[in-house]
Design an enzyme around this catalytic site. Structure first.
Site, PDB file in Angstrom:
ATOM      1  N   GLU A  72       1.085  -4.829  -6.889  1.00  0.00           N
ATOM      2  CA  GLU A  72       1.914  -4.986  -5.686  1.00  0.00           C
ATOM      3  C   GLU A  72       1.831  -3.778  -4.765  1.00  0.00           C
ATOM      4  O   GLU A  72       1.620  -3.897  -3.556  1.00  0.00           O
ATOM      5  CB  GLU A  72       3.374  -5.215  -6.085  1.00  0.00           C
ATOM      6  CG  GLU A  72       4.287  -5.303  -4.862  1.00  0.00           C
ATOM      7  CD  GLU A  72       5.737  -5.551  -5.190  1.00  0.00           C
ATOM      8  OE1 GLU A  72       6.112  -5.534  -6.374  1.00  0.00           O
ATOM      9  OE2 GLU A  72       6.517  -5.778  -4.247  1.00  0.00           O
TER      10      GLU A  72
ATOM     11  N   ASP B 217       3.198  -6.336 -11.279  1.00  0.00           N
ATOM     12  CA  ASP B 217       4.380  -5.989 -10.496  1.00  0.00           C
ATOM     13  C   ASP B 217       5.090  -4.890 -11.274  1.00  0.00           C
ATOM     14  O   ASP B 217       5.730  -5.164 -12.293  1.00  0.00           O
ATOM     15  CB  ASP B 217       5.285  -7.207 -10.307  1.00  0.00           C
ATOM     16  CG  ASP B 217       6.374  -6.938  -9.288  1.00  0.00           C
ATOM     17  OD1 ASP B 217       6.954  -7.898  -8.764  1.00  0.00           O
ATOM     18  OD2 ASP B 217       6.651  -5.734  -9.007  1.00  0.00           O
TER      19      ASP B 217
ATOM     20  N   ILE C 281       7.697  -3.000 -10.747  1.00  0.00           N
ATOM     21  CA  ILE C 281       9.138  -3.262 -10.846  1.00  0.00           C
ATOM     22  C   ILE C 281       9.407  -4.564 -10.099  1.00  0.00           C
ATOM     23  O   ILE C 281       9.286  -4.605  -8.867  1.00  0.00           O
ATOM     24  CB  ILE C 281       9.994  -2.130 -10.234  1.00  0.00           C
ATOM     25  CG1 ILE C 281       9.782  -0.797 -10.958  1.00  0.00           C
ATOM     26  CG2 ILE C 281      11.483  -2.521 -10.271  1.00  0.00           C
ATOM     27  CD1 ILE C 281      10.622   0.357 -10.415  1.00  0.00           C
ATOM     28  N   ASP C 282       9.706  -5.620 -10.846  1.00  0.00           N
ATOM     29  CA  ASP C 282      10.119  -6.857 -10.168  1.00  0.00           C
ATOM     30  C   ASP C 282      11.644  -6.852 -10.182  1.00  0.00           C
ATOM     31  O   ASP C 282      12.264  -6.875 -11.239  1.00  0.00           O
ATOM     32  CB  ASP C 282       9.562  -8.080 -10.884  1.00  0.00           C
ATOM     33  CG  ASP C 282       9.795  -9.329 -10.040  1.00  0.00           C
ATOM     34  OD1 ASP C 282       9.619  -9.231  -8.804  1.00  0.00           O
ATOM     35  OD2 ASP C 282      10.170 -10.378 -10.575  1.00  0.00           O
TER      36      ASP C 282
ATOM     37  N   THR D  22      13.111  -4.729  -7.386  1.00  0.00           N
ATOM     38  CA  THR D  22      13.325  -3.359  -6.879  1.00  0.00           C
ATOM     39  C   THR D  22      14.699  -3.212  -6.239  1.00  0.00           C
ATOM     40  O   THR D  22      15.373  -2.186  -6.417  1.00  0.00           O
ATOM     41  CB  THR D  22      12.222  -2.992  -5.874  1.00  0.00           C
ATOM     42  OG1 THR D  22      10.962  -2.990  -6.541  1.00  0.00           O
ATOM     43  CG2 THR D  22      12.461  -1.627  -5.254  1.00  0.00           C
TER      44      THR D  22
ATOM     45  N   ASP E 234       4.575 -11.421  -8.626  1.00  0.00           N
ATOM     46  CA  ASP E 234       5.912 -11.785  -9.111  1.00  0.00           C
ATOM     47  C   ASP E 234       5.858 -12.856 -10.193  1.00  0.00           C
ATOM     48  O   ASP E 234       6.727 -12.913 -11.056  1.00  0.00           O
ATOM     49  CB  ASP E 234       6.754 -12.356  -7.950  1.00  0.00           C
ATOM     50  CG  ASP E 234       7.103 -11.330  -6.893  1.00  0.00           C
ATOM     51  OD1 ASP E 234       6.995 -11.651  -5.700  1.00  0.00           O
ATOM     52  OD2 ASP E 234       7.479 -10.201  -7.262  1.00  0.00           O
TER      53      ASP E 234
HETATM   54  O1  LIG Z   1       9.685  -6.551  -4.491  1.00  0.00           O
HETATM   55  P1  LIG Z   1       9.944  -6.939  -5.922  1.00  0.00           P
HETATM   56  O2  LIG Z   1      11.246  -6.447  -6.414  1.00  0.00           O
HETATM   57  O3  LIG Z   1       8.775  -6.679  -6.819  1.00  0.00           O
HETATM   58  O4  LIG Z   1       9.985  -8.521  -5.983  1.00  0.00           O
HETATM   59  C1  LIG Z   1      10.698  -9.195  -5.068  1.00  0.00           C
HETATM   60  C2  LIG Z   1      11.613 -10.159  -5.725  1.00  0.00           C
HETATM   61  O5  LIG Z   1      12.333  -9.560  -6.769  1.00  0.00           O
HETATM   62  O6  LIG Z   1      12.472 -10.577  -4.729  1.00  0.00           O
HETATM   63  C3  LIG Z   1      12.715 -11.928  -4.904  1.00  0.00           C
HETATM   64  C4  LIG Z   1      14.190 -12.149  -4.901  1.00  0.00           C
HETATM   65  O7  LIG Z   1      14.604 -12.154  -3.563  1.00  0.00           O
HETATM   66  C5  LIG Z   1      12.103 -12.322  -6.208  1.00  0.00           C
HETATM   67  O8  LIG Z   1      11.725 -13.620  -6.241  1.00  0.00           O
HETATM   68  C6  LIG Z   1      10.966 -11.381  -6.297  1.00  0.00           C
HETATM   69  O9  LIG Z   1      10.537 -11.274  -7.595  1.00  0.00           O
HETATM   70 MG   LIG Z   2       8.265  -8.619  -7.443  1.00  0.00          MG
HETATM   71 MG   LIG Z   3       7.781  -5.145  -7.332  1.00  0.00          MG
END
Ligand SMILES: O=P(O)(O)OC[C@@]1(O)O[C@H](CO)[C@@H](O)[C@@H]1O
Ligand SMILES: [Mg+2]
Ligand SMILES: [Mg+2]
Length: 280
Positions: free
Chosen positions: A70, A90, A92-93, A95, A220
């Protein structure tokens, strides 16, 4: 027959756990928050640090493998899924959850060969839940086998979705129209962990019957996608038909019937694909 990717999957689990330790340590100190596509699309130095930790750990062992990360993509790396062994990361999923210390934060590592997911690892580090799936080998959480829900009645289903990071009025309107329609079926409820990876793990675990979202990215959902199918679930595009991991649209469900019923309520739209040529 020996598993060609056993060592790689073991490395993915070990590295996800190490990354989780970095994330948990970072939660104890001030976090540096930056933004990407818009003011609510957050990233931190920890996201970047964790992605580099994962990529370096893999490169040391598998120097010829490719990456879709990412934060590497955000820094200008191409987002191209070839037939080559590719790690889809990813770091940190969730964040935004991480920034707010909201307790659902995952490290997601998917592994693809010939454009087919071979394994997926999602480490929900604040819950200490290691979700793993090997193609043809089942899905597990901390070693316990996962099975999707057997609920067939949409009116007794719990559904996950997210509001996403777009604040474009037309996108927000479509998200709320879908939310209202799904709630009014009626379903038992709608929830969101704030991370697609964990939402997909909840489908694989049988805690919720389905998850849909438009606006996510390949990193994601790549690992979670295999967790869902190896737990007996299905993946579709939000308008039916096969899921396309690069399309930024996903519908995961415990059965084709429940997925087909749900997609009738989703007001769809088409974000710019992850693999779209960069605009000049
Ligand atoms: O940018 P991050 O944290 O890696 O990912 C973004 C995210 O957490 O935002 C969405 C929720 O709004 C999720 O579907 C997606 O996984
Ligand atoms: Mg994510
Ligand atoms: Mg992320």
């Amino acid at each position: 027959m020996a598993d060609a990717w056993k060592e790689a999957m073991e490395l993915a689990e070990k590295t996800a756990r190490r990354a989780g330790e970095v994330v948990c340590a970072a939660l104890q100190v001030e976090r540096s928050v930056m933004t990407k596509s818009c003011s609510v699309d957050l990233v931190t130095q920890t996201d970047q640090q964790v992605e580099q930790l994962i990529i370096q750990s893999v490169r040391d062992k598998f120097p010829m493998h490719r990456f879709i990360g990412e934060e590497s993509v955000a820094a200008g790396e191409p987002c191209v899924l070839s037939d080559e062994p590719t790690w889809i990361i990813d770091p940190i999923d969730g964040t935004t959850n991480f920034v707010h210390a909201f307790p659902f934060v995952a490290i997601s590592i998917g592994f693809s060969v010939n454009k087919q997911m071979e394994f997926g690892v999602v480490f929900s580090c604040l819950e200490d839940k290691m979700y793993t799936a090997r193609r043809g080998g089942g899905a597990f959480c901390n070693g316990e086998r996962l099975q999707v829900s057997s609920q067939e009645d949409i009116q007794q289903a719990m559904v996950c979705t997210e509001f996403g990071s777009s604040r474009d009025p037309e996108v927000v309107e479509k998200i709320f129209c879908s939310l209202r329609a799904v709630l009014s079926i009626p379903t038992h409820g709608v929830r969101g962990a704030g991370t697609a990876a964990i939402n997909m793990c909840l489908v694989a675990s049988g805690c919720v019957e389905a998850y849909y979202e438009i606006g996510i990215h390949v990193w994601d959902i790549a690992a979670g996608a295999l967790l869902v199918t190896e737990a007996g679930g299905v993946l579709m595009d939000v308008q039916g038909g096969p899921v396309d991991l690069m399309s930024r649209r996903v519908l995961a469900a415990n059965s084709p019937a429940l997925a087909e019923r749900l997609l009738q309520e989703i007001h769809s739209f088409c974000p710019i694909r992850d693999d779209a040529a960069p605009s000049l």
